[in-house]
Structure formats: structure tokens, C-alpha cells
Design an enzyme around this catalytic site. Structure first.
Site, PDB file in Angstrom:
ATOM      1  CG  HIS A  44      -1.770  -1.197   1.353  1.00 47.42           C
ATOM      2  ND1 HIS A  44      -3.021  -1.282   0.786  1.00 47.42           N
ATOM      3  CD2 HIS A  44      -1.553  -2.393   1.945  1.00 47.42           C
ATOM      4  CE1 HIS A  44      -3.543  -2.469   1.053  1.00 47.42           C
ATOM      5  NE2 HIS A  44      -2.675  -3.161   1.750  1.00 47.42           N
ATOM      6  CB  THR A  45       2.633   3.027  -2.766  1.00 49.81           C
ATOM      7  OG1 THR A  45       1.459   3.384  -3.495  1.00 49.81           O
ATOM      8  CG2 THR A  45       3.283   1.809  -3.378  1.00 49.81           C
ATOM      9  CB  CYS A  46      -1.458   5.732  -0.110  1.00 50.58           C
ATOM     10  SG  CYS A  46      -1.960   6.056  -1.803  1.00 50.58           S
ATOM     11  CG  PHE A  47      -1.756   3.883   3.858  1.00 50.84           C
ATOM     12  CD1 PHE A  47      -2.255   5.025   4.451  1.00 50.84           C
ATOM     13  CD2 PHE A  47      -2.555   3.206   2.943  1.00 50.84           C
ATOM     14  CE1 PHE A  47      -3.523   5.491   4.154  1.00 50.84           C
ATOM     15  CE2 PHE A  47      -3.831   3.667   2.645  1.00 50.84           C
ATOM     16  CZ  PHE A  47      -4.314   4.809   3.248  1.00 50.84           C
TER      17      PHE A  47
END
Length: 181
Positions: A147-150
Site C-alpha cells: 500500500h504505497t500511500c501508507f
């Protein structure tokens, strides 16, 4: 036009298209024009986006101790087998594979100048987003999920070091690594 149950999928499709394509089109075209004036497009074709980032940015030495020290653990502890194995795998990886793992989880192969404590999420939200290992109850045949956003990697409870090594390496080498959340 008002969004209703009947047209909500069309709205989401159009919104995503605008947000990720049309809304930045002018800026992207200007960047692309300037970039291709310096580097001819035919020299870029052999690379995928991950390889190109590594070629442009180069490899940096990743401080594993800093990485480990500034990693958040979710639903696990430092003594959880999958967490211990994860760090053993990181230590066994080459610098390139460490960079690719970092890119798989965070969207970037580079560590901020201030180290892992200053890692940002890919959404550009204010404040740091620590690298996070999240142990999940997903089936152990699943690949790890990023989960690249996180800056988060979801790891199923693999039954062995070798299984985690194989699944993690496959995920890093063969997938885009992005999950929308």
C-alpha cells in the site's frame, strides 16, 4: 449532473481518469518535453518505470538499522517469525533488491535525506508515514501486498523463511506493487 446509484461507477471512472490523467496533462507534457530534450525517447524505451527510476536516481546505500528502527509493526511484534524473517531477507538482498523492495512498498527506491523517520506517503500528505509491516490473516499462498500511500506491506503468516523469501521476491520482481486504499 447529480451522482446516483445508477451512474456512480461512471463517476468514479471519470474522476480517476481526471485525477490521474487529464488533471495533470499540461504539467506532464511540459515535463516530458523538457526531459526528452535531454534524453532521447529511444534511449528510454528498454526500461520499465522501476528500472528508469533506478537509472535516473541511482542506487543509494540503504541503512537497514535505520529502516528497522523506524518501522511500525501492526498486528505483530519484533519476535513474530514473519517479521524476523523479513529482516533476514532484507539483509540477504543486494542493494538493488533492497531498493526494489522499498520501491514496491513506498513507491520510491530512495530514502529521504533525514532517513526512514522522514519517509512520506505517496499521497503527499503532511508529516511522515513510517514504513509499516502489517501481519494479516490472508492465506499463506497469497503474495505480500503493498500500500504505497501508507508505506505499508501486508504479510500473510507464512510458515517458513523460504516461503516468505519466495513470495516477497516474486512480489517485488513481478508486480507493480500498488493497492488502492
Amino acid at each position: 449532473m447529480q451522482v446516483t446509484e445508477d451512474n456512480k461507477k461512471e463517476y468514479v471512472r471519470l474522476y480517476v481518469n481526471w485525477r490521474f490523467m487529464r488533471g495533470i496533462e499540461q504539467q506532464f507534457l511540459a515535463l516530458q518535453k523538457g526531459f526528452t530534450e535531454i534524453v532521447p525517447i529511444h534511449l528510454l524505451r528498454p526500461f520499465d518505470e522501476r528500472e528508469l527510476e533506478l537509472v535516473i536516481g541511482g542506487l543509494t546505500s540503504i541503512d537497514i538499522n535505520d529502516w528497522r528502527q523506524h518501522t511500525r509493526l501492526k498486528h505483530c511484534t519484533p519476535d513474530t517469525p514473519v517479521v524476523k524473517w523479513f529482516w533476514q531477507i532484507v539483509e540477504s538482498y543486494s542493494e538493488e533488491m533492497r531498493a526494489r523492495l522499498l520501491q514496491f512498498v513506498t513507491g520510491s527506491s530512495r530514502v529521504p535525506l533525514q532517513g526512514f523517520k522522514a519517509l512520506q506517503g505517496s499521497t503527499g500528505a503532511a508529516g511522515p508515514r513510517l514504513f509499516t509491516i502489517h501481519c494479516t490473516d490472508a492465506p499463506p499462498d497469497n503474495l505480500p501486498k503493498a500500500h504505497t500511500c501508507f508505506n505499508r506491506i501486508d504479510l500473510p503468516a507464512y510458515e517458513s523463511y523460504q516461503k516468505l523469501y519466495d513470495k516477497l521476491s516474486q512480489a517485488v520482481e513481478e508486480t507493480c506493487g500498488f493497492a488502492v486504499e
